[in-house]
Scaffold this motif. Structure first.
Motif, PDB file in Angstrom:
ATOM      1  N   VAL A  72       0.857  -1.179   0.000  1.00 37.75           N
ATOM      2  CA  VAL A  72       0.000   0.000   0.000  1.00 37.75           C
ATOM      3  C   VAL A  72       0.895   1.230   0.000  1.00 37.75           C
ATOM      4  O   VAL A  72       1.755   1.380   0.864  1.00 37.75           O
ATOM      5  N   VAL A  73       0.746   2.096  -1.011  1.00 38.03           N
ATOM      6  CA  VAL A  73       1.617   3.253  -1.185  1.00 38.03           C
ATOM      7  C   VAL A  73       0.808   4.524  -0.994  1.00 38.03           C
ATOM      8  O   VAL A  73      -0.291   4.664  -1.538  1.00 38.03           O
ATOM      9  N   THR A  74       1.366   5.446  -0.239  1.00 36.57           N
ATOM     10  CA  THR A  74       0.738   6.757  -0.048  1.00 36.57           C
ATOM     11  C   THR A  74       1.766   7.840  -0.332  1.00 36.57           C
ATOM     12  O   THR A  74       2.897   7.771   0.165  1.00 36.57           O
ATOM     13  N   VAL A  75       1.420   8.819  -1.150  1.00 34.64           N
ATOM     14  CA  VAL A  75       2.292   9.947  -1.452  1.00 34.64           C
ATOM     15  C   VAL A  75       1.801  11.152  -0.659  1.00 34.64           C
ATOM     16  O   VAL A  75       0.673  11.614  -0.848  1.00 34.64           O
ATOM     17  N   THR A  76       2.649  11.660   0.245  1.00 35.12           N
ATOM     18  CA  THR A  76       2.257  12.805   1.068  1.00 35.12           C
ATOM     19  C   THR A  76       2.895  14.099   0.588  1.00 35.12           C
ATOM     20  O   THR A  76       2.273  15.155   0.620  1.00 35.12           O
ATOM     21  N   ASP A  77       4.161  14.035   0.163  1.00 38.86           N
ATOM     22  CA  ASP A  77       4.857  15.231  -0.299  1.00 38.86           C
ATOM     23  C   ASP A  77       5.747  14.864  -1.482  1.00 38.86           C
ATOM     24  O   ASP A  77       6.319  13.764  -1.524  1.00 38.86           O
ATOM     25  N   ILE A  78       5.899  15.785  -2.436  1.00 30.66           N
ATOM     26  CA  ILE A  78       6.837  15.633  -3.546  1.00 30.66           C
ATOM     27  C   ILE A  78       7.780  16.827  -3.496  1.00 30.66           C
ATOM     28  O   ILE A  78       7.426  17.939  -3.901  1.00 30.66           O
ATOM     29  N   LEU A  79       8.975  16.616  -2.949  1.00 30.61           N
ATOM     30  CA  LEU A  79       9.947  17.694  -2.788  1.00 30.61           C
ATOM     31  C   LEU A  79      10.981  17.584  -3.895  1.00 30.61           C
ATOM     32  O   LEU A  79      12.141  17.237  -3.673  1.00 30.61           O
ATOM     33  N   CYS A  80      10.570  17.869  -5.108  1.00 30.15           N
ATOM     34  CA  CYS A  80      11.409  17.670  -6.281  1.00 30.15           C
ATOM     35  C   CYS A  80      10.877  18.566  -7.389  1.00 30.15           C
ATOM     36  O   CYS A  80       9.658  18.755  -7.517  1.00 30.15           O
ATOM     37  N   ASP A  81      11.778  19.141  -8.185  1.00 28.96           N
ATOM     38  CA  ASP A  81      11.346  19.933  -9.331  1.00 28.96           C
ATOM     39  C   ASP A  81      10.524  19.061 -10.268  1.00 28.96           C
ATOM     40  O   ASP A  81      10.847  17.894 -10.502  1.00 28.96           O
ATOM     41  N   SER A  82       9.468  19.606 -10.829  1.00 27.42           N
ATOM     42  CA  SER A  82       8.528  18.805 -11.615  1.00 27.42           C
ATOM     43  C   SER A  82       9.167  18.152 -12.836  1.00 27.42           C
ATOM     44  O   SER A  82       8.703  17.114 -13.300  1.00 27.42           O
ATOM     45  N   ILE A  83      10.266  18.748 -13.378  1.00 29.81           N
ATOM     46  CA  ILE A  83      10.877  18.142 -14.560  1.00 29.81           C
ATOM     47  C   ILE A  83      11.783  16.969 -14.195  1.00 29.81           C
ATOM     48  O   ILE A  83      12.204  16.209 -15.060  1.00 29.81           O
ATOM     49  N   GLN A  84      12.095  16.803 -12.894  1.00 29.76           N
ATOM     50  CA  GLN A  84      13.074  15.806 -12.481  1.00 29.76           C
ATOM     51  C   GLN A  84      12.476  14.433 -12.183  1.00 29.76           C
ATOM     52  O   GLN A  84      13.215  13.489 -11.964  1.00 29.76           O
ATOM     53  N   TYR A  85      11.168  14.308 -12.172  1.00 32.22           N
ATOM     54  CA  TYR A  85      10.578  13.022 -11.846  1.00 32.22           C
ATOM     55  C   TYR A  85       9.421  12.714 -12.792  1.00 32.22           C
ATOM     56  O   TYR A  85       8.875  13.590 -13.470  1.00 32.22           O
ATOM     57  N   GLY A  86       9.072  11.448 -12.824  1.00 32.09           N
ATOM     58  CA  GLY A  86       7.964  10.992 -13.646  1.00 32.09           C
ATOM     59  C   GLY A  86       7.771   9.508 -13.432  1.00 32.09           C
ATOM     60  O   GLY A  86       8.545   8.849 -12.733  1.00 32.09           O
ATOM     61  N   THR A  87       6.747   8.968 -14.013  1.00 27.53           N
ATOM     62  CA  THR A  87       6.552   7.523 -13.989  1.00 27.53           C
ATOM     63  C   THR A  87       7.006   6.957 -15.333  1.00 27.53           C
ATOM     64  O   THR A  87       7.032   7.657 -16.341  1.00 27.53           O
ATOM     65  N   PHE A  88       7.391   5.685 -15.326  1.00 29.84           N
ATOM     66  CA  PHE A  88       7.829   5.060 -16.566  1.00 29.84           C
ATOM     67  C   PHE A  88       7.061   3.769 -16.796  1.00 29.84           C
ATOM     68  O   PHE A  88       6.521   3.153 -15.871  1.00 29.84           O
ATOM     69  N   ALA A  89       7.038   3.346 -18.056  1.00 32.72           N
ATOM     70  CA  ALA A  89       6.417   2.076 -18.436  1.00 32.72           C
ATOM     71  C   ALA A  89       7.173   1.501 -19.618  1.00 32.72           C
ATOM     72  O   ALA A  89       7.566   2.231 -20.536  1.00 32.72           O
ATOM     73  N   PHE A  90       7.423   0.187 -19.580  1.00 34.40           N
ATOM     74  CA  PHE A  90       8.035  -0.512 -20.693  1.00 34.40           C
ATOM     75  C   PHE A  90       6.954  -1.129 -21.570  1.00 34.40           C
ATOM     76  O   PHE A  90       5.878  -1.508 -21.081  1.00 34.40           O
ATOM     77  N   ALA A  91       7.246  -1.236 -22.861  1.00 34.42           N
ATOM     78  CA  ALA A  91       6.282  -1.812 -23.792  1.00 34.42           C
ATOM     79  C   ALA A  91       6.115  -3.309 -23.571  1.00 34.42           C
ATOM     80  O   ALA A  91       5.054  -3.868 -23.841  1.00 34.42           O
ATOM     81  N   THR A  92       7.161  -3.984 -23.070  1.00 29.81           N
ATOM     82  CA  THR A  92       7.088  -5.420 -22.815  1.00 29.81           C
ATOM     83  C   THR A  92       7.661  -5.714 -21.436  1.00 29.81           C
ATOM     84  O   THR A  92       8.369  -4.894 -20.840  1.00 29.81           O
ATOM     85  N   GLU A  93       7.350  -6.915 -20.924  1.00 33.42           N
ATOM     86  CA  GLU A  93       7.886  -7.318 -19.627  1.00 33.42           C
ATOM     87  C   GLU A  93       9.355  -7.700 -19.726  1.00 33.42           C
ATOM     88  O   GLU A  93      10.071  -7.725 -18.725  1.00 33.42           O
ATOM     89  N   ASN A  94       9.835  -8.003 -20.938  1.00 27.70           N
ATOM     90  CA  ASN A  94      11.218  -8.442 -21.129  1.00 27.70           C
ATOM     91  C   ASN A  94      12.123  -7.225 -21.293  1.00 27.70           C
ATOM     92  O   ASN A  94      12.343  -6.731 -22.389  1.00 27.70           O
ATOM     93  N   ASN A  95      12.644  -6.707 -20.193  1.00 27.18           N
ATOM     94  CA  ASN A  95      13.508  -5.527 -20.226  1.00 27.18           C
ATOM     95  C   ASN A  95      14.574  -5.658 -19.155  1.00 27.18           C
ATOM     96  O   ASN A  95      14.520  -6.547 -18.298  1.00 27.18           O
ATOM     97  N   ASP A  96      15.571  -4.790 -19.211  1.00 31.33           N
ATOM     98  CA  ASP A  96      16.718  -4.885 -18.312  1.00 31.33           C
ATOM     99  C   ASP A  96      16.340  -4.747 -16.835  1.00 31.33           C
ATOM    100  O   ASP A  96      16.996  -5.298 -15.962  1.00 31.33           O
ATOM    101  N   LEU A  97      15.290  -3.973 -16.554  1.00 29.03           N
ATOM    102  CA  LEU A  97      14.902  -3.762 -15.159  1.00 29.03           C
ATOM    103  C   LEU A  97      13.983  -4.857 -14.633  1.00 29.03           C
ATOM    104  O   LEU A  97      13.775  -4.953 -13.426  1.00 29.03           O
ATOM    105  N   ASP A  98      13.417  -5.664 -15.537  1.00 29.59           N
ATOM    106  CA  ASP A  98      12.471  -6.698 -15.145  1.00 29.59           C
ATOM    107  C   ASP A  98      11.277  -6.085 -14.414  1.00 29.59           C
ATOM    108  O   ASP A  98      10.746  -6.655 -13.467  1.00 29.59           O
ATOM    109  N   MET A  99      10.878  -4.876 -14.858  1.00 28.57           N
ATOM    110  CA  MET A  99       9.747  -4.167 -14.274  1.00 28.57           C
ATOM    111  C   MET A  99       8.906  -3.581 -15.402  1.00 28.57           C
ATOM    112  O   MET A  99       9.436  -3.139 -16.411  1.00 28.57           O
ATOM    113  N   GLU A 100       7.585  -3.587 -15.219  1.00 30.13           N
ATOM    114  CA  GLU A 100       6.713  -2.991 -16.232  1.00 30.13           C
ATOM    115  C   GLU A 100       6.553  -1.484 -16.023  1.00 30.13           C
ATOM    116  O   GLU A 100       6.560  -0.711 -16.976  1.00 30.13           O
TER     117      GLU A 100
END
Length: 381
Positions: free
Chosen positions: A336-364
C-alpha cells in the motif's frame, strides 16, 4: 489403473528431466567442457538448464554468489599459453532461452574434492544476461576452472543457454588515435583515464572491425562535458557524436553535450549511461570542444557481434506525474503506497512504463527520479 498410470507418468517425467541434465553438470574433470588453450571465444551455446548443485569442498561457498553457494552450476576449464596471461572471461545469454542473472567463479588447483581455490568471481545484476571478469597474471599451462550458475530472488530458476568467451582483455585507447579494427575495446577522451580533455579539439575515431560485424554496440560508462548553453555566454560548449558508418556523413545515432542530448530529435539521454548500436559494420565517434571550459570527459567501450542487434526496450515516460499516477506505477498486490509530499522539481521526476515485460529492469512500471530531466530517459538509446 488410474494410480498406476499417474505413477508411470511421474517416472517418465523424472527420467526425461534426468536425461536433460547437462553433461558438464558434475564437478568431474572427465565430463567438464575443456575449452583448451585460450583464446577460446566461439559461438558454441551451452546450458545450465536442469543443472544440479555441485559440492567441491568441505565448506563450499562462493564469495560473490547471491546465495553464497552455487545452485545450478556447470563446469568448464581452460589453459593459458605463455603469450596470453591476462584474460577476460565473459558469460553471455544466448539461444532461445538465454540464462538470466548469470554468475560464475574462477578456480585453480587440483581437480578433486577440497583441491580448488577461488581466484575471483562475477555476478550479474537483476535481469541481466551477461557477466564479465578480468584476470591478470595467470600461469601458462595451468588448468583454470569456470563454475557457471544463475541466481534467483524466488524459487524459480533463471537457468538457460549461454556462450563462454575467454579472450585477451580489449585494449584501452583514446580518441586521438583515430581508428581501430578490433572487435572490442575501451575508448577515452584525449585526457585518458585521469586527465581532462583539451580546448578547441575536433577528433574522430572510426571503429571498423576486421571480422564481419552485424552489430557494434557502444556503451558510454560516464560523461562530463561543458554544456552547450553556457550560462556566462562564452564558448559553444562541447559535444560527442555517434554515427552508424565509417565517417561523419553516416546517419547520426546520438549527440551529447553537458546538458544531455543536444539533438532534440534524438530520444534518450542522461548523465551517465548511454548505449548505441551500429548496423552498418562500422561506428564513428566524433568529439569537439571549444576554448572555454574543459571537463573530465568520458569513457566508453565497444563490442562487435556476428548476430544482428537486439532491439532496444521501448521506455515511455510520463513527465506530468502526480500523486495518483505515482501510486498506480509503484503499487503491487502486497503493498500500500501513499504519497504525502513531492519535494522535487517537476521536470526531475515521472513515472515510466516498458512496452514489454522483457527488459533490463524486469519491471513494467515504476517511478523515475533524476538529477536532470526525466523525459531524457526515453529510448531507443
Amino acid at each position: 489403473m488410474k494410480q498406476a498410470f499417474t505413477l508411470a507418468a511421474a517416472l517418465l517425467a523424472a527420467f526425461s528431466l534426468h536425461a536433460q541434465v547437462p553433461t558438464n553438470d558434475a564437478f568431474d574433470c572427465a565430463t567438464m567442457v575443456n575449452l583448451g588453450e585460450v583464446p577460446a571465444c566461439q559461438p558454441t551455446v551451452y546450458t545450465n538448464t536442469n543443472a544440479t548443485p555441485s559440492n567441491i569442498a568441505t565448506v563450499d561457498t562462493v564469495s560473490c554468489f547471491q546465495s553464497g553457494t552455487a545452485q545450478r552450476d556447470v563446469w568448464f576449464r581452460f589453459q593459458c599459453p605463455i603469450t596470453l596471461l591476462d584474460v577476460r572471461v565473459t558469460i553471455t545469454g544466448a539461444g532461445g532461452t538465454p540464462i538470466t542473472n548469470p554468475e560464475f567463479a574462477i578456480y585453480r588447483g587440483d581437480c578433486q574434492f577440497d583441491g580448488l581455490a577461488e581466484l575471483d568471481c562475477a555476478s550479474a545484476g537483476q535481469g541481466q544476461v551477461s557477466a564479465m571478469l578480468d584476470l591478470f597474471g595467470l600461469t601458462p599451462g595451468l588448468d583454470y576452472y569456470i563454475r557457471v550458475s544463475d541466481w534467483s530472488a524466488t524459487a524459480t530458476p533463471n537457468w538457460g543457454d549461454f556462450t563462454v568467451c575467454v579472450d585477451s582483455i580489449p585494449p584501452v585507447v583514446n580518441i586521438t588515435q583515430g581508428s581501430s579494427s578490433l572487435c572490442a575495446g575501451t575508448l577515452y577522451d584525449s585526457g585518458g583515464e585521469f586527465g581532462d580533455y583539451g580546448p578547441n579539439e575536433d577528433h574522430t575515431f572510426v571503429i571498423c572491425p576486421d571480422q564481419a560485424a552485424e552489430c557494434i554496440q557502444f556503451t558510454l560508462e560516464y560523461y562530463h562535458l561543458e554544456p552547450t548553453a553556457d550560462p556566462f555566454g562564452a564558448g559553444q560548449g562541447d559535444q560527442l557524436y555517434f554515427y552508424d558508418g565509417p565517417n561523419t556523413n553516416a546517419p547520426l545515432l546520438a549527440a551529447l553535450d553537458g546538458t544531455g542530448f543536444s539533438q532534440q530529435n534524438i530520444a534518450g539521454g542522461g548523465g551517465v549511461c548511454l548505449r548505441v548500436q551500429a548496423t552498418s559494420g562500422c561506428l564513428t565517434v566524433r568529439f569537439d570542444s571549444d576554448a572555454n571550459v574543459q571537463e573530465e570527459g568520458w569513457k566508453g567501450s565497444w563490442q562487435c557481434s556476428s548476430d544482428p542487434c537486439e532491439p532496444m526496450e521501448v521506455l515511455t515516460i510520463n513527465a506530468n506525474a502526480n500523486a495518483d499516477s505515482i501510486v498506480a506505477a509503484v503499487s503491487t498486490g502486497g503493498a500500500v503506497v501513499t504519497v504525502t509530499d513531492i519535494l522535487c522539481d517537476s521536470i526531475q521526476y515521472g513515472t515510466f512504463a516498458f512496452a514489454t515485460e522483457n527488459n533490463d529492469l524486469d519491471m513494467e512500471t515504476g517511478l523515475l527520479l533524476t538529477s536532470g530531466a526525466a523525459v531524457n530517459a526515453e529510448g531507443p538509446n
